[in-house]
Enzyme design. Structure first.
Site, PDB file in Angstrom:
ATOM      1  N   TRP A 175       1.342  -1.295   0.018  1.00  0.00           N
ATOM      2  CA  TRP A 175      -0.122  -0.245  -0.227  1.00  0.00           C
ATOM      3  C   TRP A 175       0.648   1.290   0.455  1.00  0.00           C
ATOM      4  O   TRP A 175       2.450   1.449   0.164  1.00  0.00           O
ATOM      5  CB  TRP A 175      -1.240   0.196   1.190  1.00  0.00           C
ATOM      6  CG  TRP A 175      -0.042  -0.518   2.813  1.00  0.00           C
ATOM      7  CD1 TRP A 175       0.600  -0.386   3.005  1.00  0.00           C
ATOM      8  CD2 TRP A 175      -1.541   0.175   3.808  1.00  0.00           C
ATOM      9  NE1 TRP A 175       0.865  -0.691   4.288  1.00  0.00           N
ATOM     10  CE2 TRP A 175      -0.692  -0.594   4.494  1.00  0.00           C
ATOM     11  CE3 TRP A 175      -3.141   0.156   3.910  1.00  0.00           C
ATOM     12  CZ2 TRP A 175      -1.099  -0.525   6.434  1.00  0.00           C
ATOM     13  CZ3 TRP A 175      -3.366  -0.186   5.613  1.00  0.00           C
ATOM     14  CH2 TRP A 175      -2.156  -0.882   6.278  1.00  0.00           C
ATOM     15  N   ASN A 176       0.632   2.084  -0.678  1.00  0.00           N
ATOM     16  CA  ASN A 176       1.162   3.613  -0.357  1.00  0.00           C
ATOM     17  C   ASN A 176       0.107   4.320   0.521  1.00  0.00           C
ATOM     18  O   ASN A 176      -0.525   4.585   0.519  1.00  0.00           O
ATOM     19  CB  ASN A 176       0.817   4.161  -2.367  1.00  0.00           C
ATOM     20  CG  ASN A 176       1.177   3.184  -3.205  1.00  0.00           C
ATOM     21  OD1 ASN A 176       2.792   2.484  -2.728  1.00  0.00           O
ATOM     22  ND2 ASN A 176       0.797   2.528  -3.855  1.00  0.00           N
ATOM     23  N   HIS A 234      -7.173  18.776  -7.129  1.00  0.00           N
ATOM     24  CA  HIS A 234      -7.391  19.115  -8.281  1.00  0.00           C
ATOM     25  C   HIS A 234      -6.323  18.450  -9.081  1.00  0.00           C
ATOM     26  O   HIS A 234      -5.765  19.412  -9.612  1.00  0.00           O
ATOM     27  CB  HIS A 234      -7.846  20.541  -8.930  1.00  0.00           C
ATOM     28  CG  HIS A 234      -9.146  21.000  -7.210  1.00  0.00           C
ATOM     29  ND1 HIS A 234     -10.507  21.773  -8.219  1.00  0.00           N
ATOM     30  CD2 HIS A 234      -9.431  21.077  -6.204  1.00  0.00           C
ATOM     31  CE1 HIS A 234     -11.559  21.894  -7.032  1.00  0.00           C
ATOM     32  NE2 HIS A 234     -10.444  21.120  -6.696  1.00  0.00           N
ATOM     33  N   HIS A 248     -10.379  14.744 -12.592  1.00  0.00           N
ATOM     34  CA  HIS A 248     -10.890  15.249 -11.014  1.00  0.00           C
ATOM     35  C   HIS A 248     -12.240  16.447 -11.821  1.00  0.00           C
ATOM     36  O   HIS A 248     -12.682  16.956 -12.475  1.00  0.00           O
ATOM     37  CB  HIS A 248      -9.981  16.224 -10.315  1.00  0.00           C
ATOM     38  CG  HIS A 248      -9.789  17.629 -10.728  1.00  0.00           C
ATOM     39  ND1 HIS A 248      -8.843  17.937 -11.930  1.00  0.00           N
ATOM     40  CD2 HIS A 248     -10.209  18.599 -10.775  1.00  0.00           C
ATOM     41  CE1 HIS A 248      -8.852  19.379 -11.858  1.00  0.00           C
ATOM     42  NE2 HIS A 248      -9.900  19.437 -11.244  1.00  0.00           N
ATOM     43  N   ASP A 252     -14.867  19.918  -9.767  1.00  0.00           N
ATOM     44  CA  ASP A 252     -14.882  20.156  -9.531  1.00  0.00           C
ATOM     45  C   ASP A 252     -17.079  21.067  -8.967  1.00  0.00           C
ATOM     46  O   ASP A 252     -17.749  21.163  -9.326  1.00  0.00           O
ATOM     47  CB  ASP A 252     -15.177  21.571 -10.308  1.00  0.00           C
ATOM     48  CG  ASP A 252     -13.340  21.979 -10.656  1.00  0.00           C
ATOM     49  OD1 ASP A 252     -12.207  20.891 -10.419  1.00  0.00           O
ATOM     50  OD2 ASP A 252     -13.461  22.105 -11.270  1.00  0.00           O
ATOM     51  N   HIS A 289     -16.107  25.294  -4.605  1.00  0.00           N
ATOM     52  CA  HIS A 289     -14.901  25.091  -4.922  1.00  0.00           C
ATOM     53  C   HIS A 289     -14.218  26.544  -5.643  1.00  0.00           C
ATOM     54  O   HIS A 289     -13.175  27.713  -5.117  1.00  0.00           O
ATOM     55  CB  HIS A 289     -14.295  24.569  -6.726  1.00  0.00           C
ATOM     56  CG  HIS A 289     -12.953  24.624  -6.621  1.00  0.00           C
ATOM     57  ND1 HIS A 289     -11.496  24.500  -6.554  1.00  0.00           N
ATOM     58  CD2 HIS A 289     -12.524  25.016  -8.210  1.00  0.00           C
ATOM     59  CE1 HIS A 289     -10.695  25.265  -7.608  1.00  0.00           C
ATOM     60  NE2 HIS A 289     -11.416  25.016  -8.586  1.00  0.00           N
ATOM     61  N   HIS A 334     -16.214  29.019 -14.657  1.00  0.00           N
ATOM     62  CA  HIS A 334     -15.717  28.618 -12.825  1.00  0.00           C
ATOM     63  C   HIS A 334     -16.569  29.716 -11.998  1.00  0.00           C
ATOM     64  O   HIS A 334     -17.499  28.807 -11.547  1.00  0.00           O
ATOM     65  CB  HIS A 334     -14.783  29.171 -12.251  1.00  0.00           C
ATOM     66  CG  HIS A 334     -13.915  27.898 -12.417  1.00  0.00           C
ATOM     67  ND1 HIS A 334     -13.214  27.147 -13.989  1.00  0.00           N
ATOM     68  CD2 HIS A 334     -13.168  26.331 -11.857  1.00  0.00           C
ATOM     69  CE1 HIS A 334     -12.220  26.344 -13.571  1.00  0.00           C
ATOM     70  NE2 HIS A 334     -12.048  25.594 -12.577  1.00  0.00           N
TER      71      HIS A 334
HETATM   72 MN    MN Z   1     -10.258  21.920 -10.515  1.00  0.00          MN
END
Ligand code: MN
Length: 264
Positions: free
Chosen positions: A67-68, A75, A79, A81, A85, A214
């Site tokens: 595992w990591n 973002h 991904h 938004d 945001h 946005h």
């Molecule tokens: Mn974004």
């Protein structure tokens, strides 16, 4: 629930998937240390890309398990938004990754192909007229749809070509302010998805207002998804997109696996 209800659409969906008459298309890029993140002017705090550190790999740190640890900005890569945001969406109800009703992660896809325009002009902006031209052929964008802007940008696999930064900033396609307003208000979409690093055009920091997609989308409670691939495998209409971010408490977004169910 009656047997009849159990038997209907969902079991048919499973049959269609098994018979490969409906295909699952992965719209997601691989997330790794090389995944590019948007460049902002240096006066703003940058978002880190992904750092991945091994905890154990069948070794002294964990003999039977691998595992990591991940360290990354919300973002990063393909991904989501969320409305929170952006400052315009900060006070809306159900505006964060943990409070958005999950029903809103599923919607029909309207794929607008502007690849030819973007080949001519990397700063191409989608306009209401161009959307209406698409609607004249494929029908009106229904309320609650994902509008996916197919630009061919995901074919730019090198970081340099993908971000396409010149001395005067990034050059990549996006939405005219009027188009974001049209989609959010007149079409009541779920949100927009793009192949580029962000849902605004590369030059949108210089627009009025800055980053109008946005500003408009998140102010209207709408979503964004970025760095999509394989949009060329979707029909203009008829696919269903599922885009569910991680349930981060108060999260502004997250990397996610975006899948589309599409007729073959
Ligand atoms: Mn974004």
């Amino acid at each position: 629930m009656t047997n009849g209800q159990q038997n209907s659409v969902l079991s048919q969906l499973m049959e269609e998937l098994s018979a490969e008459r409906i295909r699952v298309v992965d719209l997601t890029t691989s997330l790794g240390p090389e995944t590019p993140v948007i460049d902002l002017p240096p006066i703003f705090a940058p978002s880190p890309g992904l750092t991945i550190t091994e905890i154990s790999r069948y070794d002294a740190h964990g003999p039977a398990w691998y595992w990591n640890t991940l360290h990354l900005g919300e973002h990063t890569g393909t991904h989501f938004d969320a409305p929170i945001h952006w400052v315009t969406g900060k006070d809306l109800p159900e505006n964060a990754t943990d409070t958005i009703p999950p029903r809103r992660f599923v919607g029909p896809a309207c794929v607008i192909d502007v690849t030819a325009e973007v080949e001519q002009n990397p700063d191409f902006l989608l306009t209401p007229a161009r959307v209406q031209q698409w609607e004249a052929t494929y029908g009106r964008i229904p309320a609650g749809a994902w509008v996916l802007l197919r630009t061919g940008w995901s074919k730019r696999t090198s970081r340099e070509d993908f971000l396409n930064v010149r001395e005067d900033g990034a050059h990549s396609p996006g939405f005219a302010k009027e188009c974001s307003q049209f989609l959010a208000r007149d079409r009541d979409v779920l949100g927009v998805g793009v192949e580029t690093v962000g849902t605004d055009a590369g030059q949108a920091g210089t627009f009025d207002p800055p980053f109008p997609n946005h500003t408009t989308m998140h102010g209207a409670g709408k979503f964004g998804i970025t760095s999509l691939i394989n949009l060329d495998q979707l029909p203009p209409t008829g696919a269903v997109v599922i885009a569910a971010p991680l349930k981060i408490s108060g999260g502004s977004g997250s990397p996610l696996r975006v899948i589309a169910l599409t007729p073959t």
